[in-house]
Design a protein around this motif. Structure first.
Motif, PDB file in Angstrom:
ATOM      1  N   ARG A 131      -2.549  50.415  -7.652  1.00 50.77           N
ATOM      2  CA  ARG A 131      -1.491  50.126  -6.826  1.00 50.77           C
ATOM      3  C   ARG A 131      -0.851  48.686  -7.324  1.00 50.77           C
ATOM      4  N   ASP A 132      -1.610  48.038  -8.166  1.00 50.47           N
ATOM      5  CA  ASP A 132      -1.090  46.636  -8.918  1.00 50.47           C
ATOM      6  C   ASP A 132      -0.607  46.881 -10.036  1.00 50.47           C
ATOM      7  N   PHE A 133       0.198  45.825 -10.388  1.00 50.17           N
ATOM      8  CA  PHE A 133       0.585  45.664 -11.818  1.00 50.17           C
ATOM      9  C   PHE A 133       0.015  44.725 -12.635  1.00 50.17           C
ATOM     10  N   THR A 134      -0.851  43.603 -12.026  1.00 44.72           N
ATOM     11  CA  THR A 134      -1.321  42.283 -12.520  1.00 44.72           C
ATOM     12  C   THR A 134      -2.701  42.276 -11.882  1.00 44.72           C
ATOM     13  N   GLN A 135      -3.675  41.746 -12.723  1.00 46.59           N
ATOM     14  CA  GLN A 135      -5.014  41.721 -12.204  1.00 46.59           C
ATOM     15  C   GLN A 135      -5.766  40.845 -13.100  1.00 46.59           C
ATOM     16  N   ALA A 136      -6.550  39.816 -12.394  1.00 52.24           N
ATOM     17  CA  ALA A 136      -7.709  38.970 -13.135  1.00 52.24           C
ATOM     18  C   ALA A 136      -8.917  39.778 -12.991  1.00 52.24           C
ATOM     19  N   THR A 137      -9.472  39.969 -14.333  1.00 50.31           N
ATOM     20  CA  THR A 137     -10.679  40.557 -14.278  1.00 50.31           C
ATOM     21  C   THR A 137     -11.831  39.992 -15.134  1.00 50.31           C
ATOM     22  N   LYS A 138     -13.102  40.083 -14.727  1.00 50.92           N
ATOM     23  CA  LYS A 138     -14.185  39.457 -15.318  1.00 50.92           C
ATOM     24  C   LYS A 138     -14.350  39.912 -16.710  1.00 50.92           C
ATOM     25  N   MET A 139     -14.705  38.585 -17.387  1.00 47.91           N
ATOM     26  CA  MET A 139     -15.026  38.662 -18.783  1.00 47.91           C
ATOM     27  C   MET A 139     -16.350  39.731 -19.062  1.00 47.91           C
ATOM     28  N   THR A 140     -16.427  40.402 -20.236  1.00 47.65           N
ATOM     29  CA  THR A 140     -17.740  41.100 -20.519  1.00 47.65           C
ATOM     30  C   THR A 140     -17.908  40.825 -21.894  1.00 47.65           C
ATOM     31  N   LYS A 141     -19.533  41.014 -22.261  1.00 46.48           N
ATOM     32  CA  LYS A 141     -19.677  40.596 -23.589  1.00 46.48           C
ATOM     33  C   LYS A 141     -19.033  41.402 -24.554  1.00 46.48           C
ATOM     34  N   GLU A 142     -18.720  42.465 -24.444  1.00 46.78           N
ATOM     35  CA  GLU A 142     -18.065  43.422 -25.242  1.00 46.78           C
ATOM     36  C   GLU A 142     -16.712  42.870 -25.724  1.00 46.78           C
ATOM     37  N   ILE A 143     -15.935  42.626 -24.657  1.00 49.84           N
ATOM     38  CA  ILE A 143     -14.747  41.941 -24.801  1.00 49.84           C
ATOM     39  C   ILE A 143     -14.771  40.564 -25.322  1.00 49.84           C
ATOM     40  N   GLU A 144     -15.789  39.865 -25.132  1.00 55.78           N
ATOM     41  CA  GLU A 144     -15.825  38.204 -25.801  1.00 55.78           C
ATOM     42  C   GLU A 144     -16.209  38.659 -27.068  1.00 55.78           C
ATOM     43  N   ASN A 145     -16.927  39.461 -27.626  1.00 60.01           N
ATOM     44  CA  ASN A 145     -17.336  39.903 -28.940  1.00 60.01           C
ATOM     45  C   ASN A 145     -15.803  40.249 -29.663  1.00 60.01           C
ATOM     46  N   VAL A 146     -15.194  41.121 -29.167  1.00 62.03           N
ATOM     47  CA  VAL A 146     -13.931  41.504 -29.796  1.00 62.03           C
ATOM     48  C   VAL A 146     -12.855  40.286 -30.106  1.00 62.03           C
ATOM     49  N   VAL A 147     -12.849  39.634 -28.932  1.00 63.00           N
ATOM     50  CA  VAL A 147     -11.775  38.532 -28.889  1.00 63.00           C
ATOM     51  C   VAL A 147     -12.294  37.312 -30.116  1.00 63.00           C
ATOM     52  N   THR A 148     -13.539  37.156 -30.248  1.00 67.10           N
ATOM     53  CA  THR A 148     -14.114  36.309 -31.290  1.00 67.10           C
ATOM     54  C   THR A 148     -13.706  36.706 -32.581  1.00 67.10           C
ATOM     55  N   ARG A 149     -13.702  37.900 -32.626  1.00 72.35           N
ATOM     56  CA  ARG A 149     -13.651  38.744 -34.089  1.00 72.35           C
ATOM     57  C   ARG A 149     -11.899  38.513 -34.425  1.00 72.35           C
ATOM     58  N   LEU A 150     -11.042  38.919 -33.307  1.00 68.97           N
ATOM     59  CA  LEU A 150      -9.655  38.794 -33.394  1.00 68.97           C
ATOM     60  C   LEU A 150      -9.298  37.354 -34.012  1.00 68.97           C
ATOM     61  N   LEU A 151      -9.735  36.316 -33.070  1.00 69.79           N
ATOM     62  CA  LEU A 151      -9.385  35.016 -33.449  1.00 69.79           C
ATOM     63  C   LEU A 151      -9.727  34.599 -34.969  1.00 69.79           C
ATOM     64  N   GLY A 152     -10.857  35.330 -35.393  1.00 68.36           N
ATOM     65  CA  GLY A 152     -11.465  34.997 -36.704  1.00 68.36           C
ATOM     66  C   GLY A 152     -10.557  35.421 -37.646  1.00 68.36           C
ATOM     67  N   LEU A 153      -9.499  36.181 -37.439  1.00 66.01           N
ATOM     68  CA  LEU A 153      -8.534  36.717 -38.444  1.00 66.01           C
ATOM     69  C   LEU A 153      -7.514  35.649 -38.663  1.00 66.01           C
ATOM     70  N   LEU A 154      -7.325  34.738 -38.001  1.00 70.44           N
ATOM     71  CA  LEU A 154      -6.196  33.683 -38.219  1.00 70.44           C
ATOM     72  C   LEU A 154      -6.146  33.180 -39.401  1.00 70.44           C
ATOM     73  N   ASN A 155      -7.145  32.694 -39.991  1.00 71.64           N
ATOM     74  CA  ASN A 155      -6.870  32.122 -41.131  1.00 71.64           C
ATOM     75  C   ASN A 155      -7.354  32.530 -42.506  1.00 71.64           C
ATOM     76  N   ASN A 156      -7.194  34.264 -42.229  1.00 73.67           N
ATOM     77  CA  ASN A 156      -7.438  34.872 -43.427  1.00 73.67           C
ATOM     78  C   ASN A 156      -6.421  36.083 -43.558  1.00 73.67           C
ATOM     79  N   PRO A 157      -5.282  36.019 -44.379  1.00 76.33           N
ATOM     80  CA  PRO A 157      -4.240  36.924 -44.411  1.00 76.33           C
ATOM     81  C   PRO A 157      -4.740  38.402 -44.662  1.00 76.33           C
ATOM     82  N   MET A 158      -5.591  38.494 -45.623  1.00 78.74           N
ATOM     83  CA  MET A 158      -5.879  39.742 -45.928  1.00 78.74           C
ATOM     84  C   MET A 158      -6.856  40.452 -44.763  1.00 78.74           C
ATOM     85  N   ASP A 159      -7.658  39.938 -44.151  1.00 77.78           N
ATOM     86  CA  ASP A 159      -8.132  40.180 -43.044  1.00 77.78           C
ATOM     87  C   ASP A 159      -7.406  40.606 -41.635  1.00 77.78           C
TER      88      ASP A 159
END
Length: 300
Positions: A131-159
């Motif tokens: 029923r909603d279009f927007t929602q705030a959701t609790k962070m999980t360890k799995e998503i935290e791990n993915v986000v960490t690896r995603l931001l780790g790509l910022l300084n490496n063009p090949m990665d």
């Protein structure tokens, strides 16, 4: 929670105190700010948004949509499934405690492919009305791990080039498995509840600058004008035509705050009369388009 604090600080340094920077990774925007912002009108796109842990006391972001407000910080994230006008605020922000975050635009094709692959395991979940279009959701360890690896790509063009698509896919996968998964399904599906209105909002997003009639909008939904009005208002709290006007004016406010000329903005967002545009803009925001150009930098 210690949430990628060193990466957050590098993001803050990269953005250099500016409010937003489009990163080298397509669809990824980085944000930082050192002052509180109260109720700034913006148009939010379909995206997943995060606030990063950087200091002991962390900033928060609030997004308000009519009668609802969603606050998220380092231990949560925001999912928004359709383009919509909102009011955004930055809370508990100062030079010593800046706001640092990022947003990822939702790739509908990638999400749709994942939904098909996950359907044998999520048949019941994927058919539930959302029923909603927007929602705030609790962070999980799995998503935290993915986000960490995603931001780790910022300084490496090949990665970035090689690994970013697979990490995006993994992030969408983890979100789809969680309580906010229905909002991602809204982006590509047409189920009951809010999902019936989602294609209409997507259509308005693509055509809001045109002279839209309610009959044209209703035909997209396959409903009569009166039925669409009822369903649309139940989900968004406003009528379809009120939504069109709100989207136009929020887009205009964003463009004016970015330095565009008033006359240029007037025609760009679909008004044929500058005087009508000025009247409706002032009635909606409380000040004129010219005054909006001189206000502080907007969030976008």
């Amino acid at each position: 929670m210690e949430f990628v604090s060193s990466l957050a600080k590098s993001v803050f340094e990269k953005v250099n105190g500016e409010l937003v920077e489009v990163s080298e990774i397509p669809g990824l925007k980085l944000y930082s700010c050192q002052q509180e912002i109260d109720l700034m009108p913006i148009v939010i796109q379909p995206s997943i948004c995060f606030v990063l842990h950087c200091f002991v006391l962390q900033a928060k972001k609030r997004v308000s949509t009519g009668q609802q407000s969603f606050v998220y910080s380092e231990d949560s994230y925001l999912i928004n499934s359709v383009t919509r006008p909102v009011e955004a605020s930055l809370l508990d922000v100062s030079q010593e405690r800046p706001y640092v975050g990022f947003s990822l635009a939702i790739d509908q094709q990638m999400v749709g492919q994942l939904m098909m692959e996950m359907s044998p395991w999520q048949k019941e979940t994927s058919s539930q009305p959302q029923r909603d279009f927007t929602q705030a959701t609790k962070m999980t360890k799995e998503i935290e791990n993915v986000v960490t690896r995603l931001l780790g790509l910022l300084n490496n063009p090949m990665d970035r080039e090689i690994l970013a698509p697979s990490i995006f896919r993994e992030l969408y996968y983890q979100v789809l498995k969680g309580p906010g998964g229905g909002l991602l399904r809204n982006c590509v599906s047409n189920h009951a509840g809010a999902n019936r209105v989602a294609p209409v909002i997507h259509y308005i997003e693509q055509n809001f600058e045109r002279n839209l009639a309610i009959e044209e909008i209703a035909s997209v939904a396959g409903m009569s004008a009166s039925t669409l009005h009822e369903h649309f208002k139940q989900v968004t709290t406003v009528s379809p035509m009120q939504y069109v006007k709100s989207l136009r004016l929020h887009k205009a406010r964003s463009m004016l705050s970015s330095g565009y000329q008033v006359a240029e903005v007037c025609y760009e967002v679909g008004y044929s009369s500058p005087s009508q545009f000025s009247r409706e803009f002032k009635r909606y925001f409380g000040f004129t388009p010219s005054e909006a150009r001189s206000l502080a930098t907007t969030i976008e």
